[in-house]
Design a protein around this motif. Structure first.
Motif, PDB file in Angstrom:
ATOM      1  N   VAL A 184      -2.961  -3.163 -11.337  1.00 43.90           N
ATOM      2  CA  VAL A 184      -2.038  -3.727 -10.356  1.00 43.90           C
ATOM      3  C   VAL A 184      -0.635  -3.238 -10.703  1.00 43.90           C
ATOM      4  CG1 VAL A 184      -1.043  -5.819  -9.378  1.00 43.90           C
ATOM      5  CG2 VAL A 184      -3.474  -5.747  -9.962  1.00 43.90           C
ATOM      6  N   VAL A 185      -0.045  -2.517  -9.774  1.00 42.86           N
ATOM      7  CA  VAL A 185       1.286  -1.960  -9.982  1.00 42.86           C
ATOM      8  C   VAL A 185       2.228  -2.504  -8.907  1.00 42.86           C
ATOM      9  CG1 VAL A 185       0.407   0.128 -11.090  1.00 42.86           C
ATOM     10  CG2 VAL A 185       0.788   0.117  -8.627  1.00 42.86           C
ATOM     11  N   ALA A 186       3.513  -2.218  -9.077  1.00 41.13           N
ATOM     12  CA  ALA A 186       4.526  -2.760  -8.178  1.00 41.13           C
ATOM     13  C   ALA A 186       5.093  -1.678  -7.267  1.00 41.13           C
ATOM     14  CB  ALA A 186       5.653  -3.396  -8.983  1.00 41.13           C
ATOM     15  N   ALA A 187       5.470  -2.095  -6.075  1.00 45.31           N
ATOM     16  CA  ALA A 187       6.235  -1.275  -5.147  1.00 45.31           C
ATOM     17  C   ALA A 187       7.276  -2.173  -4.499  1.00 45.31           C
ATOM     18  CB  ALA A 187       5.336  -0.633  -4.096  1.00 45.31           C
ATOM     19  N   SER A 188       8.276  -1.573  -3.876  1.00 42.92           N
ATOM     20  CA  SER A 188       9.325  -2.391  -3.273  1.00 42.92           C
ATOM     21  C   SER A 188       9.847  -1.726  -2.006  1.00 42.92           C
ATOM     22  CB  SER A 188      10.479  -2.611  -4.260  1.00 42.92           C
ATOM     23  OG  SER A 188      11.072  -1.371  -4.615  1.00 42.92           O
ATOM     24  N   SER A 189      10.408  -2.562  -1.155  1.00 47.61           N
ATOM     25  CA  SER A 189      11.011  -2.105   0.092  1.00 47.61           C
ATOM     26  C   SER A 189      12.375  -2.740   0.240  1.00 47.61           C
ATOM     27  CB  SER A 189      10.124  -2.477   1.284  1.00 47.61           C
ATOM     28  OG  SER A 189      10.783  -2.218   2.519  1.00 47.61           O
ATOM     29  N   GLY A 190      13.319  -1.984   0.754  1.00 50.16           N
ATOM     30  CA  GLY A 190      14.647  -2.523   1.027  1.00 50.16           C
ATOM     31  C   GLY A 190      14.948  -2.632   2.498  1.00 50.16           C
ATOM     32  N   ASP A 191      13.935  -2.332   3.327  1.00 47.86           N
ATOM     33  CA  ASP A 191      14.168  -2.329   4.774  1.00 47.86           C
ATOM     34  C   ASP A 191      13.135  -3.162   5.522  1.00 47.86           C
ATOM     35  OD1 ASP A 191      11.944  -0.720   4.474  1.00 47.86           O
ATOM     36  OD2 ASP A 191      12.854   1.096   5.308  1.00 47.86           O
ATOM     37  N   GLY A 192      12.739  -4.273   4.927  1.00 42.93           N
ATOM     38  CA  GLY A 192      11.824  -5.177   5.615  1.00 42.93           C
ATOM     39  C   GLY A 192      10.407  -4.674   5.721  1.00 42.93           C
ATOM     40  N   GLY A 193       9.997  -3.812   4.789  1.00 41.63           N
ATOM     41  CA  GLY A 193       8.630  -3.317   4.779  1.00 41.63           C
ATOM     42  C   GLY A 193       8.391  -2.093   5.630  1.00 41.63           C
ATOM     43  N   ARG A 194       9.465  -1.441   6.063  1.00 40.66           N
ATOM     44  CA  ARG A 194       9.306  -0.198   6.832  1.00 40.66           C
ATOM     45  C   ARG A 194       8.961   0.976   5.930  1.00 40.66           C
ATOM     46  NH1 ARG A 194       8.910  -1.103  12.372  1.00 40.66           N
ATOM     47  NH2 ARG A 194      10.060  -3.039  12.781  1.00 40.66           N
ATOM     48  N   ASN A 195       9.413   0.906   4.689  1.00 39.22           N
ATOM     49  CA  ASN A 195       9.107   1.922   3.695  1.00 39.22           C
ATOM     50  C   ASN A 195       9.005   1.241   2.327  1.00 39.22           C
ATOM     51  OD1 ASN A 195       9.597   4.730   5.146  1.00 39.22           O
ATOM     52  ND2 ASN A 195      11.285   3.381   5.765  1.00 39.22           N
ATOM     53  N   PHE A 196       8.000   1.633   1.555  1.00 39.56           N
ATOM     54  CA  PHE A 196       7.854   1.149   0.187  1.00 39.56           C
ATOM     55  C   PHE A 196       7.950   2.325  -0.770  1.00 39.56           C
ATOM     56  CE2 PHE A 196       6.052  -2.423   2.421  1.00 39.56           C
ATOM     57  CZ  PHE A 196       6.347  -3.516   1.614  1.00 39.56           C
ATOM     58  N   THR A 197       8.531   2.082  -1.939  1.00 40.22           N
ATOM     59  CA  THR A 197       8.634   3.117  -2.960  1.00 40.22           C
ATOM     60  C   THR A 197       8.111   2.579  -4.281  1.00 40.22           C
ATOM     61  OG1 THR A 197      10.899   2.428  -3.492  1.00 40.22           O
ATOM     62  CG2 THR A 197      10.635   4.205  -1.881  1.00 40.22           C
ATOM     63  N   ARG A 198       7.605   3.483  -5.096  1.00 44.79           N
ATOM     64  CA  ARG A 198       7.211   3.174  -6.458  1.00 44.79           C
ATOM     65  C   ARG A 198       8.371   3.486  -7.391  1.00 44.79           C
ATOM     66  NH1 ARG A 198       3.001   5.940  -3.994  1.00 44.79           N
ATOM     67  NH2 ARG A 198       0.953   4.950  -4.035  1.00 44.79           N
ATOM     68  N   ALA A 199       8.513   2.704  -8.431  1.00 48.17           N
ATOM     69  CA  ALA A 199       9.544   2.978  -9.424  1.00 48.17           C
ATOM     70  C   ALA A 199       9.143   4.188 -10.260  1.00 48.17           C
ATOM     71  CB  ALA A 199       9.749   1.769 -10.323  1.00 48.17           C
ATOM     72  N   THR A 200      10.116   4.809 -10.930  1.00 51.63           N
ATOM     73  CA  THR A 200       9.871   5.914 -11.848  1.00 51.63           C
ATOM     74  C   THR A 200      10.500   5.578 -13.190  1.00 51.63           C
ATOM     75  OG1 THR A 200       9.954   7.479 -10.002  1.00 51.63           O
ATOM     76  CG2 THR A 200      10.121   8.389 -12.221  1.00 51.63           C
ATOM     77  N   PRO A 201       9.701   5.410 -14.246  1.00 55.43           N
ATOM     78  CA  PRO A 201       8.240   5.488 -14.274  1.00 55.43           C
ATOM     79  C   PRO A 201       7.618   4.306 -13.546  1.00 55.43           C
ATOM     80  CG  PRO A 201       9.051   4.674 -16.367  1.00 55.43           C
ATOM     81  CD  PRO A 201      10.254   5.069 -15.570  1.00 55.43           C
ATOM     82  N   PRO A 202       6.308   4.378 -13.277  1.00 54.27           N
ATOM     83  CA  PRO A 202       5.654   3.288 -12.555  1.00 54.27           C
ATOM     84  C   PRO A 202       5.776   1.966 -13.304  1.00 54.27           C
ATOM     85  CG  PRO A 202       4.232   5.214 -12.714  1.00 54.27           C
ATOM     86  CD  PRO A 202       5.388   5.464 -13.619  1.00 54.27           C
TER      87      PRO A 202
END
Length: 389
Positions: free
Chosen positions: A151-169
């Motif tokens: 289970v890894v994390a992702a995040s969105s700053g635009d209300g779920g229109r785009n999600f990104t993974r952190a680097t490193p994961p």
């Protein structure tokens, strides 16, 4: 992920336990016929669009609803409310199918979301490293023998229109060893429930296959995780039986000398589809699927209720039917899978509360003989809910 769920029951189901006789805390009843929310043959953007996880929804900053629960090419259904949803063909999080397991970008499903303001969205991602698809990465060739899940994390700053993974994961829950260890069986954490709020805390139930490392052995089952800040994935901790202290970090960054363990909760034989809080009483309700055997008289969807998220009452049948855990060769009719509960009138932005009625959402999967096909629909049925104070 469908193949995974169909076979993981062999790992997760413990010995049969006699049903407890205490009275139920709640009563859930299906009170209406099914309505189709999404039909793959009619509504898909491409061949990757099939419902393949339990439905998760939130209201964005404008008040519109975003609902997730599709395949590893992640898209959202959107609309002004739960009654008017349409698949948005924009991919919000794709799967890179990368051969490097440390990248955590093989195949990914958005399986839980949380937002406080409808703009910044934290997501928990079911990530499958399918080593059998990458030459030289697995000593076997079978999918499950090479399956390593995190289970890894992702995040969105635009209300779920785009999600990104952190680097490193950013790993929320991972096995304390790398993917080449223990091949021949399923390994890791998988299929988070939705995230729910209680005061300053946020909770999620996460499945684990368990493992034996020659030190602290992890039992298979479902563990409860907690955080006070979903936006910081490093703050999630699992219940050990004594407190929320167990962490399961990235073994590709630092392999622990002695792994921590979490305490699986009864009565869950496999991942929890959803949990919600009843507004009138504060009781928690969880729904999941199970195969006939032991305490489960029939295959289908079951519910159970709790006052504290740790102790749950005797599970009771909500909807009978052959599930992904059943043998498709002997199943009757379409299979059912991925249950969730959503209340269109939920007061919380993340649909983690319900009143005395709600919607059971789930997926039906067509069979062709002994083969489970990708022809599937996302359905909903009205529920009546009663909880005793």
């Amino acid at each position: 992920m469908t193949r995974l769920l169909a076979l993981l029951l062999l790992v997760l189901v413990s010995d049969a336990v006699e049903a407890r006789s205490e009275p139920p805390l709640s009563a859930l009843t299906v009170v209406g016929s099914p309505t189709t929310i999404f039909k793959a043959g009619r509504d898909a953007c491409d061949g990757a669009d099939v419902p393949d996880a339990s439905a998760r929804a939130f209201r964005d900053a404008s008040g519109s609803v975003a609902l997730f629960g599709m395949h590893y090419r992640n898209r959202a259904m959107r609309g002004p409310n739960l009654d008017q949803l349409k698949l948005d063909c924009t991919i919000v999080l794709d799967s890179g199918e990368k051969a490097d397991p440390a990248a955590y970008d093989d195949r990914s499903w958005i399986t839980a979301t949380w937002t406080d303001d409808g703009k910044a969205v934290a997501a928990l991602v079911h990530h499958e490293y399918q080593a059998n698809e990458h030459e030289g990465r697995c000593s076997a060739k079978a999918y499950l023998a090479c399956w390593y899940n995190t289970v890894v994390a992702a995040s969105s700053g635009d209300g779920g229109r785009n999600f990104t993974r952190a680097t490193p994961p950013l790993v929320v829950a991972g096995a304390p060893f790398r993917q080449e260890v223990g091949q021949g069986r399923q390994r890791g954490f998988f299929n988070p429930s939705n995230i729910v709020g209680d005061g300053r805390w946020r909770y999620v139930l996460v499945g684990t296959t368990g493992w034996s490392t020659g030190g602290n052995d992890q039992s298979a089952g479902v563990c409860l995780f907690r955080t006070d800040r979903p936006s910081d994935p490093t703050r999630w901790r699992a219940w050990t039986g004594l407190g929320f202290t167990a962490a399961f970090p990235d073994p590709y960054i630092k392999q622990p000398l002695l792994s921590e363990t979490c305490k699986p909760l009864e009565p869950f034989p496999a991942p929890v589809g959803a949990m919600v809080r009843h507004r009138g009483t504060g009781a928690w309700i969880a729904v999941f699927m199970a195969k006939a055997g032991g305490r489960f008289a029939e295959s289908g969807f079951y519910w159970t209720t709790s006052r504290d998220l740790l102790t749950w009452d005797q599970p009771r049948l909500l909807l009978a039917g052959s599930t992904l855990y059943d043998d498709p060769c002997t199943a009757k009719g379409d299979l059912i899978a991925y249950p969730s509960i959503l209340d269109p009138t939920a007061t919380g932005r993340n649909f983690d509360d319900v009143g005395d009625s709600a919607l059971l959402t789930y997926v039906t999967l067509r069979r062709e003989g002994c083969t489970v096909t990708s022809d599937r629909d996302l359905l909903r049925r009205p529920l009546s809910i009663k909880v005793w104070p």
